[in-house]
Write an enzyme that holds these catalytic residues in place. Structure first.
Site, mmCIF file in Angstrom:
data_model
loop_
_atom_site.group_PDB
_atom_site.id
_atom_site.type_symbol
_atom_site.label_atom_id
_atom_site.label_comp_id
_atom_site.label_asym_id
_atom_site.label_seq_id
_atom_site.Cartn_x
_atom_site.Cartn_y
_atom_site.Cartn_z
ATOM 1 N N SER A 1 57.884 -22.634 32.069
ATOM 2 C CA SER A 1 58.304 -22.174 30.748
ATOM 3 C C SER A 1 59.769 -22.497 30.436
ATOM 4 O O SER A 1 60.160 -23.655 30.441
ATOM 5 C CB SER A 1 58.022 -20.673 30.661
ATOM 6 O OG SER A 1 58.319 -20.177 29.400
ATOM 7 N N ALA B 1 60.092 -9.500 21.260
ATOM 8 C CA ALA B 1 61.250 -9.910 20.461
ATOM 9 C C ALA B 1 61.618 -11.369 20.760
ATOM 10 O O ALA B 1 62.101 -12.092 19.891
ATOM 11 C CB ALA B 1 62.433 -8.996 20.762
ATOM 12 N N ARG C 1 65.126 -0.878 32.895
ATOM 13 C CA ARG C 1 63.877 -1.206 33.600
ATOM 14 C C ARG C 1 64.158 -2.311 34.621
ATOM 15 O O ARG C 1 65.077 -3.118 34.423
ATOM 16 C CB ARG C 1 62.773 -1.651 32.631
ATOM 17 C CG ARG C 1 63.153 -2.828 31.758
ATOM 18 C CD ARG C 1 61.999 -3.296 30.907
ATOM 19 N NE ARG C 1 61.076 -4.147 31.654
ATOM 20 C CZ ARG C 1 61.253 -5.449 31.853
ATOM 21 N NH1 ARG C 1 62.320 -6.085 31.376
ATOM 22 N NH2 ARG C 1 60.367 -6.139 32.538
ATOM 23 N N GLY D 1 60.841 -8.134 35.823
ATOM 24 C CA GLY D 1 59.678 -8.626 36.563
ATOM 25 C C GLY D 1 59.858 -10.074 36.999
ATOM 26 O O GLY D 1 59.016 -10.621 37.699
ATOM 27 N N THR D 2 60.945 -10.714 36.557
ATOM 28 C CA THR D 2 61.129 -12.127 36.901
ATOM 29 C C THR D 2 62.456 -12.428 37.591
ATOM 30 O O THR D 2 62.667 -13.549 38.053
ATOM 31 C CB THR D 2 61.047 -13.019 35.632
ATOM 32 O OG1 THR D 2 62.105 -12.623 34.755
ATOM 33 C CG2 THR D 2 59.726 -12.890 34.918
HETATM 34 P P1 NG1 Z 1 61.513 -9.636 32.662
HETATM 35 O O1 NG1 Z 1 62.348 -10.476 33.576
HETATM 36 O O2 NG1 Z 1 60.483 -8.771 33.368
HETATM 37 O O3 NG1 Z 1 62.381 -8.875 31.708
HETATM 38 C C1 NG1 Z 1 61.029 -11.712 30.967
HETATM 39 C C2 NG1 Z 1 60.998 -11.319 29.500
HETATM 40 C C3 NG1 Z 1 59.600 -10.880 29.133
HETATM 41 C C4 NG1 Z 1 58.562 -11.952 29.457
HETATM 42 C C5 NG1 Z 1 58.733 -12.417 30.915
HETATM 43 C C6 NG1 Z 1 57.822 -13.556 31.284
HETATM 44 C C7 NG1 Z 1 62.783 -10.191 28.241
HETATM 45 C C8 NG1 Z 1 63.686 -8.995 28.150
HETATM 46 N N1 NG1 Z 1 61.924 -10.191 29.262
HETATM 47 O O4 NG1 Z 1 60.596 -10.618 31.753
HETATM 48 O O5 NG1 Z 1 59.548 -10.547 27.771
HETATM 49 O O6 NG1 Z 1 58.643 -13.029 28.533
HETATM 50 O O7 NG1 Z 1 60.106 -12.786 31.178
HETATM 51 O O8 NG1 Z 1 58.309 -14.823 30.977
HETATM 52 O O9 NG1 Z 1 62.855 -11.111 27.393
HETATM 53 ZN ZN ZN Z 2 56.984 -20.109 27.704
#
Ligand code: NG1
Ligand code: ZN
Length: 558
Positions: free
Chosen positions: A67, A388, A518, A521-522
């Site tokens: 991505s 967003a 929070r 997750g990445t």
């Molecule tokens: P994390 O890193 O969990 O905040 C980010 C984006 C998510 C989603 C994922 C997957 C923000 C704040 N967070 O996640 O919306 O797109 O990557 O690609 O933009």
């Molecule tokens: Zn993408």
């Protein structure tokens, strides 16, 4: 499992040893890492996709992309038979096989899982997996690893769809399982014909905004820009100029993620573009944001983000439903009151949520990650979801689509008002245009463009729908981000004990203050989001909460 199948699995797995000392996990966006670490994982995901196909008796998909990440990264995710993300129940198995240390432990995991899931390797329909990849140089070798993973399930077929956007691959999987042709040309045909249909249904006499003929698109130097440059020739009534089509470095100072997070114009855009309607795709074209370059302010932009795209879509859909329902309230049983709902996350700007609620819409929040938003949106007849950051789509339930089709037919054959018949046609065309599998920047862009033309709006008029509250996002590096546990769609931190009370005390100091934390997750960070009535206040609230995170969890703001 027969012995032959076991030995094929073990022999092929031996060609893809996992990297030492790396633990991978199937996060919100599948597996992502430096491309050099991923061959074994992609091979194993090939196996998983074939097993999922055997289990469901349907076609599944594997997409190789990272991505908006830098070009040296890559990633892999599975498309379920519906075209959506891999079912969450299978994620622990994905983690387990990706981290199995050797071929025999991998085989053991597969045997146990197949038994538990009642997957049969003989007699049924052979597994079939559609494969796609983005433009990353590492994609070709990883594709080969995925193919070898698929063919280590005896009889399984891997069909290479070539270099495609993530939403194209998901669309193709969905199409195949619905008995439709799953090719790039059928995808483009469906999008262009439903776009044409919506253009033909524009109301008469809408003032044409002459400055607004051209849309300038930043293709992030990725697959989306290339595809759009080709696809635009099939579109009439819309003039598109694509920049960053792949000659520069993927995602470097370009793309939807960069534009949304930095709030500046991407490479290749400058003061000469002030006032033009511009859009930006991310590296695999599943995110879309709009922007206009500010006059005399270097690279500053007016950002039109996912929340505003959602608001524009909601406005249009609601209007079509009102036309359709006009005068129907007193009749019995002949009018379908569609349950329209919107789904956002806590990152949605508070002004957008207020705006949507003032429109009388039901707004639901889910945790971050499109798999949660998508799932929630399926609970409505028409569910519109957006993050967003620009990932989102509109889902139509099967029941509502059937009703719409039969109503449309009835309206065509009676003399009843053509306004209603047009509204039904528009909704049907939207359900064809907008990707039903995942968020899709190309189909989203066409829907935005046709709605702007329908309304006779410029990008400035659209941006005036509401004014974003100033916001600030920060990241805090901590020892263990999993120490933060949230509830209520991530709006409340229930762990560490006491931190939410401390955050509340900070929020109370600001007018319209809102703030939450929070674990990402990445990335290995805790994220802080703050909003208030001025930028200074949002900045101050975010930094005081970042300090609290640091106090409760340990070391240093980035
Ligand atoms: P994390 O890193 O969990 O905040 C980010 C984006 C998510 C989603 C994922 C997957 C923000 C704040 N967070 O996640 O919306 O797109 O990557 O690609 O933009
Ligand atoms: Zn993408």
């Amino acid at each position: 499992m027969k012995e032959n199948q076991q030995s094929v699995l073990v022999e092929s797995a031996a060609r893809f040893p996992p990297p030492k000392g790396v633990k991978l996990s199937y996060g919100t966006a599948g597996f992502r890492a430096d491309a050099s670490l991923l061959e074994s994982t992609v091979f194993r995901v090939g196996i998983l996709a074939a097993l999922r196909s055997l289990k469901t008796g349907s076609v599944t998909g594997v997409m190789i992309t990272a991505s908006h990440n830098q070009v040296s990264d890559n990633g892999v995710k599975v498309a379920d038979p519906s075209g959506g993300m891999l079912t969450q129940d299978w994620e622990p198995f994905a983690d387990a096989i990706a981290n199995a240390p050797d071929p025999s432990s991998l085989l053991q995991l597969i045997i146990e899982f197949a038994k538990k899931e009642d997957i049969s390797f003989e007699g049924g329909r052979p597994a079939e997996v559609l494969l796609g990849r983005d433009t990353r140089p590492s994609g070709e070798a990883l594709l080969d690893a995925a193919k070898q993973g698929i063919s280590s399930i005896v009889g399984a077929i891997g069909t290479d769809m070539g270099v495609v956007t993530t939403p194209q691959l998901h669309w193709m999987v969905r199409a195949r399982n619905r008995g439709m042709e799953a090719s790039e040309s059928s995808y483009f045909h469906q999008l262009s014909s439903s776009f044409r249909c919506l253009m033909d249904l524009k109301p008469e006499g809408i003032r044409k905004n002459v400055d607004d003929n051209t849309l300038v698109v930043d293709g992030a130097d990725g697959v989306g820009g290339k595809k759009l440059d080709h696809f635009k020739k099939m579109l009439t009534g819309l003039c598109i100029e694509v920049r960053n089509r792949g000659d520069g470095m993927l995602n470097e100072g370009v793309g939807a993620d960069y534009v949304q997070k930095e709030k500046v114009s991407p490479r290749g855009f400058g003061p000469a573009d002030a006032g033009l309607r511009c859009a930006s795709l991310d590296g695999d074209a599943d995110r879309l944001v709009y922007f206009s370059v500010k006059l005399n302010e270097n690279d500053k932009i007016e950002l039109v983000d996912g929340d505003k795209i959602l608001s524009l879509f909601a406005l249009f859909i609601k209007e079509q439903l009102s036309i359709l329902n006009e005068g129907e309230s007193k009749k019995e049983n002949d009018s379908y009151r569609a349950h329209l709902g919107v789904v956002q996350t806590a990152y949605a700007n508070g002004a957008s949520t207020d705006y949507l609620k003032e429109m009388g819409l039901e707004v639901v929040l889910t945790p971050t990650g499109v798999k949660y938003l998508h799932e929630k949106a399926t609970e409505f007849d028409i569910g519109i979801y957006f993050e967003a950051n620009g990932h989102g789509t509109i889902l139509f339930s099967e029941a509502f689509r059937c009703w719409l089709e039969s109503t449309h037919k009835t309206l065509l054959s009676t003399s009843e008002g053509s306004a209603k018949q047009k509204a039904a046609s528009r909704l049907l065309a939207v359900s064809q245009l907008i990707n039903q599998a995942v968020g899709d920047a190309l189909s989203g862009l066409l829907l935005v463009e046709v709605i702007l033309q329908y309304m006779g709006w410029s990008i400035c008029r659209w941006n005036e729908l509401y004014h974003d509250l100033p916001s600030r996002q920060l990241k805090v590096k901590v020892v263990d981000r999993t120490a933060v546990v949230t509830a209520n769609a991530e709006t409340v931190a229930v762990r560490p004990i006491g931190i939410q009370e401390a955050i509340n005390a900070e929020i109370a100091k600001y007018t319209r203050g809102r703030c939450f934390i929070r674990p990402s997750g990445t990335e290995d960070v805790v994220r802080v989001y703050a909003e208030a009535t001025t930028q200074d206040a949002a900045d101050a609230l975010a930094s005081s909460v970042a300090e609290l995170v640091d106090q409760y969890l340990g070391s240093g703001t980035t």
